[in-house]
Design a protein around this motif. Structure first.
Motif, PDB file in Angstrom:
ATOM      1  N   VAL B  63       0.835  -1.205   0.000  1.00  9.85           N
ATOM      2  CA  VAL B  63       0.000   0.000   0.000  1.00  9.85           C
ATOM      3  C   VAL B  63       0.872   1.258   0.000  1.00  9.85           C
ATOM      4  CG1 VAL B  63      -1.652   1.347   1.348  1.00  9.85           C
ATOM      5  CG2 VAL B  63      -1.939  -1.121   1.146  1.00  9.85           C
ATOM      6  N   LEU B  64       1.806   1.316   0.944  1.00 13.10           N
ATOM      7  CA  LEU B  64       2.593   2.548   1.098  1.00 13.10           C
ATOM      8  C   LEU B  64       3.482   2.826  -0.110  1.00 13.10           C
ATOM      9  CD1 LEU B  64       3.540   2.297   4.862  1.00 13.10           C
ATOM     10  CD2 LEU B  64       1.999   3.934   3.775  1.00 13.10           C
ATOM     11  N   SER B  65       4.205   1.799  -0.588  1.00 10.85           N
ATOM     12  CA  SER B  65       5.134   2.073  -1.692  1.00 10.85           C
ATOM     13  C   SER B  65       4.363   2.465  -2.945  1.00 10.85           C
ATOM     14  CB  SER B  65       6.027   0.868  -1.959  1.00 10.85           C
ATOM     15  OG  SER B  65       5.281  -0.209  -2.429  1.00 10.85           O
ATOM     16  N   THR B  66       3.222   1.796  -3.203  1.00  9.98           N
ATOM     17  CA  THR B  66       2.435   2.155  -4.391  1.00  9.98           C
ATOM     18  C   THR B  66       1.903   3.581  -4.272  1.00  9.98           C
ATOM     19  OG1 THR B  66       1.743  -0.141  -4.506  1.00  9.98           O
ATOM     20  CG2 THR B  66       0.580   1.397  -5.916  1.00  9.98           C
ATOM     21  N   LEU B  67       1.439   3.943  -3.067  1.00 10.42           N
ATOM     22  CA  LEU B  67       0.866   5.283  -2.914  1.00 10.42           C
ATOM     23  C   LEU B  67       1.940   6.365  -2.988  1.00 10.42           C
ATOM     24  CD1 LEU B  67      -1.987   4.823  -0.304  1.00 10.42           C
ATOM     25  CD2 LEU B  67      -2.084   5.016  -2.787  1.00 10.42           C
ATOM     26  N   ILE B  68       3.104   6.096  -2.405  1.00 10.98           N
ATOM     27  CA  ILE B  68       4.176   7.093  -2.506  1.00 10.98           C
ATOM     28  C   ILE B  68       4.524   7.310  -3.974  1.00 10.98           C
ATOM     29  CG2 ILE B  68       6.613   7.564  -2.009  1.00 10.98           C
ATOM     30  CD1 ILE B  68       6.232   6.073   0.639  1.00 10.98           C
ATOM     31  N   LYS B  69       4.617   6.204  -4.693  1.00 11.90           N
ATOM     32  CA  LYS B  69       4.919   6.307  -6.121  1.00 11.90           C
ATOM     33  C   LYS B  69       3.812   7.086  -6.843  1.00 11.90           C
ATOM     34  CE  LYS B  69       6.062   3.384 -10.053  1.00 11.90           C
ATOM     35  NZ  LYS B  69       4.946   2.674 -10.678  1.00 11.90           N
ATOM     36  N   ALA B  70       2.554   6.822  -6.449  1.00  8.50           N
ATOM     37  CA  ALA B  70       1.432   7.464  -7.134  1.00  8.50           C
ATOM     38  C   ALA B  70       1.383   8.968  -6.870  1.00  8.50           C
ATOM     39  CB  ALA B  70       0.117   6.815  -6.712  1.00  8.50           C
ATOM     40  N   THR B  71       1.949   9.413  -5.753  1.00  6.77           N
ATOM     41  CA  THR B  71       1.878  10.854  -5.471  1.00  6.77           C
ATOM     42  C   THR B  71       2.927  11.643  -6.249  1.00  6.77           C
ATOM     43  OG1 THR B  71       3.306  10.584  -3.551  1.00  6.77           O
ATOM     44  CG2 THR B  71       0.950  10.574  -3.145  1.00  6.77           C
ATOM     45  N   PHE B  72       3.928  10.978  -6.793  1.00  5.94           N
ATOM     46  CA  PHE B  72       4.889  11.694  -7.626  1.00  5.94           C
ATOM     47  C   PHE B  72       4.314  11.788  -9.031  1.00  5.94           C
ATOM     48  CE2 PHE B  72       8.981  10.444  -5.115  1.00  5.94           C
ATOM     49  CZ  PHE B  72       8.449  11.078  -3.996  1.00  5.94           C
ATOM     50  N   ALA B  73       3.813  12.976  -9.384  1.00  7.38           N
ATOM     51  CA  ALA B  73       3.106  13.120 -10.653  1.00  7.38           C
ATOM     52  C   ALA B  73       4.054  12.944 -11.831  1.00  7.38           C
ATOM     53  CB  ALA B  73       2.452  14.485 -10.727  1.00  7.38           C
ATOM     54  N   ARG B  74       3.526  12.322 -12.873  1.00 11.24           N
ATOM     55  CA  ARG B  74       4.322  12.174 -14.089  1.00 11.24           C
ATOM     56  C   ARG B  74       4.150  13.420 -14.938  1.00 11.24           C
ATOM     57  NH1 ARG B  74       2.969   6.234 -16.418  1.00 11.24           N
ATOM     58  NH2 ARG B  74       3.828   5.003 -14.707  1.00 11.24           N
ATOM     59  N   SER B  75       5.244  14.007 -15.307  1.00 14.49           N
ATOM     60  CA  SER B  75       5.170  15.144 -16.208  1.00 14.49           C
ATOM     61  C   SER B  75       6.270  14.957 -17.238  1.00 14.49           C
ATOM     62  CB  SER B  75       5.359  16.424 -15.412  1.00 14.49           C
ATOM     63  OG  SER B  75       5.332  17.524 -16.270  1.00 14.49           O
ATOM     64  N   GLN B  76       5.952  14.171 -18.262  1.00 14.93           N
ATOM     65  CA  GLN B  76       7.006  13.757 -19.178  1.00 14.93           C
ATOM     66  C   GLN B  76       7.200  14.705 -20.338  1.00 14.93           C
ATOM     67  OE1 GLN B  76       5.180  10.081 -19.752  1.00 14.93           O
ATOM     68  NE2 GLN B  76       5.804   9.378 -17.762  1.00 14.93           N
ATOM     69  N   GLY B  77       6.113  15.390 -20.726  1.00 15.60           N
ATOM     70  CA  GLY B  77       6.208  16.150 -21.967  1.00 15.60           C
ATOM     71  C   GLY B  77       6.528  17.622 -21.783  1.00 15.60           C
ATOM     72  N   PHE B  78       6.632  18.075 -20.527  1.00 19.56           N
ATOM     73  CA  PHE B  78       6.721  19.514 -20.265  1.00 19.56           C
ATOM     74  C   PHE B  78       7.829  20.194 -21.077  1.00 19.56           C
ATOM     75  CE2 PHE B  78       7.800  23.331 -17.936  1.00 19.56           C
ATOM     76  CZ  PHE B  78       6.564  23.862 -17.662  1.00 19.56           C
ATOM     77  N   ILE B  79       9.059  19.679 -20.948  1.00 19.41           N
ATOM     78  CA  ILE B  79      10.162  20.303 -21.681  1.00 19.41           C
ATOM     79  C   ILE B  79      10.260  19.765 -23.108  1.00 19.41           C
ATOM     80  CG2 ILE B  79      12.688  20.522 -21.792  1.00 19.41           C
ATOM     81  CD1 ILE B  79      12.715  20.855 -18.806  1.00 19.41           C
ATOM     82  N   SER B  80      10.112  18.437 -23.257  1.00 20.11           N
ATOM     83  CA  SER B  80      10.331  17.862 -24.595  1.00 20.11           C
ATOM     84  C   SER B  80       9.340  18.392 -25.622  1.00 20.11           C
ATOM     85  CB  SER B  80      10.316  16.339 -24.555  1.00 20.11           C
ATOM     86  OG  SER B  80       9.701  15.856 -23.428  1.00 20.11           O
ATOM     87  N   SER B  81       8.082  18.658 -25.211  1.00 14.13           N
ATOM     88  CA  SER B  81       7.137  19.167 -26.206  1.00 14.13           C
ATOM     89  C   SER B  81       7.516  20.599 -26.588  1.00 14.13           C
ATOM     90  CB  SER B  81       5.711  19.097 -25.678  1.00 14.13           C
ATOM     91  OG  SER B  81       5.526  20.062 -24.688  1.00 14.13           O
ATOM     92  N   LYS B  82       8.032  21.354 -25.613  1.00 15.90           N
ATOM     93  CA  LYS B  82       8.489  22.726 -25.917  1.00 15.90           C
ATOM     94  C   LYS B  82       9.636  22.702 -26.918  1.00 15.90           C
ATOM     95  CE  LYS B  82       7.485  25.014 -21.485  1.00 15.90           C
ATOM     96  NZ  LYS B  82       6.288  25.742 -21.882  1.00 15.90           N
ATOM     97  N   VAL B  83      10.524  21.705 -26.754  1.00 21.09           N
ATOM     98  CA  VAL B  83      11.667  21.618 -27.670  1.00 21.09           C
ATOM     99  C   VAL B  83      11.190  21.220 -29.060  1.00 21.09           C
ATOM    100  CG1 VAL B  83      13.832  20.426 -28.176  1.00 21.09           C
ATOM    101  CG2 VAL B  83      13.279  21.051 -25.832  1.00 21.09           C
ATOM    102  N   ARG B  84      10.271  20.255 -29.105  1.00 24.07           N
ATOM    103  CA  ARG B  84       9.831  19.753 -30.400  1.00 24.07           C
ATOM    104  C   ARG B  84       9.097  20.821 -31.201  1.00 24.07           C
ATOM    105  NH1 ARG B  84       6.393  15.229 -29.427  1.00 24.07           N
ATOM    106  NH2 ARG B  84       8.171  14.325 -28.382  1.00 24.07           N
TER     107      ARG B  84
END
Lengths: 268, 263
Positions: B63-84
């Motif tokens: 429970v704890l490890s999955t939830l800790i992981k889930a609270t770190f939001a994924r933001s994959q495209g922020f810089i790469s989409s700006k570059v593209r």
């Protein structure tokens, strides 16, 4: 041969492969990292086995068989049915209207346009898994077994493919279905990495009769492994993969047609 | 500073708007928690194994490890989409730092994940899976420290991968590679305690176990940590310094070779 090549679907498939091959470097890197990801999932199970030897009565070889069946079906599906992923983009951009104008099947066109060779990487992984399975346990590969193996892969692919079509059908109503797709198409596969008998009874029933993905690898593996079928709900379930696949496929086509009738373009 | 705070609240609000996204993400986290709990209950004997790990402990761990992981939001495209798209040329002219803006974006989204997903799911799991987590105040403070530090590690790795978009057409494969490494050695699924000794020692030299394994374990088994707390803090700082140097180097060199806007 000429007639074959002039078939519009085949031409769409060929042009799709050609367009992907344009970016050969990206294509190769993508393949390699995908393989790395699957390897990490297998490594997790290998670690569990290293520490605990078996998972609820299933040893390494049997789990490898479970994985083999899953990865083969996944390979076929991600090659043929990749068009159903990101179908919402297709609708949003209005590309779907173009498909509607042609005198060909809509599903057929979408699948051919997005035919994805990357999926075949799964198949190579499947063969590796099969070799490892054979190394760990003995399976008698006589004609009947090979035949049933192929039937199982076809059935399993139909099940996974039908699920993709159903999830894509949601786009006709909701335009966006990304998170639903992530949950139902990708995350749910995680269930199949482990034998069904580790889950509670309710979940076992759910994965057998309501969201029947257990037919992809769990039930047929009883056939190949000669495991005692009295452990499962009914011994005949081990033959259920293909019938379930065909059944689901008809439902999927029905839902697709229903959605298509509802569809009224995004106007873009 | 004000602009970054504004950005945090903006990305938080953006996360709220997608309601279906939210509910499916809740189900997604539950699905993983459920599968992991089922596995641990199936393979760990009732009386526990040699180092005192019982099915109950592993249920809480899942429970704890999955939830800790889930609270770190994924933001994959922020810089790469700006570059593209070349949008980054305009952004570079504005009087703020893009890496800090990226940080604000991840913080805003992660706050949303923590408040809307992490905490409700934790409460749900405590009742539904019957888990007991007895935490003393001092232990909780230690956890918050590690959680915060592991978030910084997470951000720096994200910045590193995003900055690779200056050099490669497509950075998504690097993200997949990152997911693979997280799956295997961050403790998100399997705790380091189950690894063979030599593998464990290698993994401790990577930043990955500091992401989810140690924050979870400091809550669950504070007295049986693989590394004692003070040494752990030191390791966190070393990891952060190294990752900071690498990611800012990659970012700066990337900006310099950026061919857009006549530069």
């Amino acid at each position: 041969m000429k007639i074959f090549l002039e078939n519009p679907y085949i031409r769409l498939i060929i042009s799709s492969i050609q367009s992907k091959m344009e970016y050969r470097g990206t294509f190769l890197i993508f393949l390699l990292t995908i393989l790395g990801f699957y390897l990490s999932q297998v490594a997790v199970i290998a670690l569990m086995l290293y520490k605990f030897k078996t998972i609820k009565g299933w040893n390494a070889g049997e789990l490898a068989m479970l994985y083999t069946l899953l990865i083969f079906s996944m390979g076929v599906v991600s090659t043929i049915f990749s068009g159903m992923i990101d179908f919402s983009d297709f609708i949003r951009k209005g590309d779907y209207d173009r498909v509607l104008l042609r005198p060909l099947s809509t599903i057929g066109q979408i699948l051919s346009i997005n035919f994805d060779l990357t999926g075949l990487a799964h198949l190579s992984l499947g063969f590796v898994a099969l070799v490892i399975t054979n190394h760990l346990i003995h399976i008698n590969w006589n004609f009947a077994n090979i035949f049933y193996f192929i039937i199982t892969i076809i059935g399993g692919s139909l099940i996974l493919g039908s699920i993709r079509i159903m999830v894509a059908s949601v786009c006709f109503y909701a335009i966006s279905n990304e998170s639903l797709q992530h949950l139902i198409v990708f995350s749910s596969r995680e269930f199949l990495m482990y034998p069904l008998n580790i889950y509670t009874r309710t979940v076992q029933i759910f994965l057998t009769f309501i969201f029947p993905i257990a037919f992809i690898n769990y039930y047929p593996s009883y056939y190949f492994l000669n495991k005692d079928p009295s452990m499962i709900f009914h011994p005949y379930l081990i033959y259920g993969t293909l019938p379930m696949g065909i059944f689901l496929f008809f439902i999927a086509i029905f839902l697709w047609r229903l959605g298509e009738r509802y569809y009224g373009s995004t106007g873009s | 500073m004000k602009i970054y705070l504004k950005y945090i609240s903006l990305s938080f609000q953006k996360a709220i708007t997608y309601r279906i996204e939210y509910f499916t993400s809740i189900l997604n986290a539950l699905l993983y928690i459920f599968i992991f709990i089922s596995i641990w209950k199936a393979i760990i004997p009732e009386e526990g194994i040699d180092n005192g790990i019982t099915p109950e402990i592993m249920t809480s761990y899942a429970v704890l490890s999955t939830l800790i992981k889930a609270t770190f939001a994924r933001s994959q495209g922020f810089i790469s989409s700006k570059v593209r798209t070349g949008e980054i040329a305009v952004d570079l002219m504005k009087p703020y730092s893009i890496p800090l803006l990226y940080l604000s974006d991840i913080i805003g989204q992660s706050l949303f994940q923590l408040l809307a997903r992490g905490i409700p799911l934790l409460i749900f799991c405590i009742f539904f899976f019957n888990i007991k987590i007895e935490v003393e105040l001092i232990q909780f403070i230690k956890f918050i420290n590690l959680y915060f530090l592991s978030f910084i590690i997470y951000y720096l790795i994200s910045l590193f991968i995003s900055s690779l978009s200056f050099y490669f057409v497509e950075v998504f494969p690097f993200w997949i590679l990152y997911f693979a490494l997280v799956t295997f050695m961050s403790g998100a699924i399997i705790p380091l305690d189950f690894f063979p000794e030599f593998l464990k020692n290698i993994i401790l030299f990577t930043p990955f176990p500091y992401l989810f394994y140690f924050p979870t374990m400091v809550l669950l088994r504070p007295n049986q940590l693989l590394i004692n707390y003070n040494e752990l803090l030191l390791n966190y700082f070393i990891n952060i310094v190294i990752l900071f140097i690498i990611s800012s180097l990659i970012y700066r060199m990337g900006i310099r070779k950026l061919p857009i806007a006549g530069g």
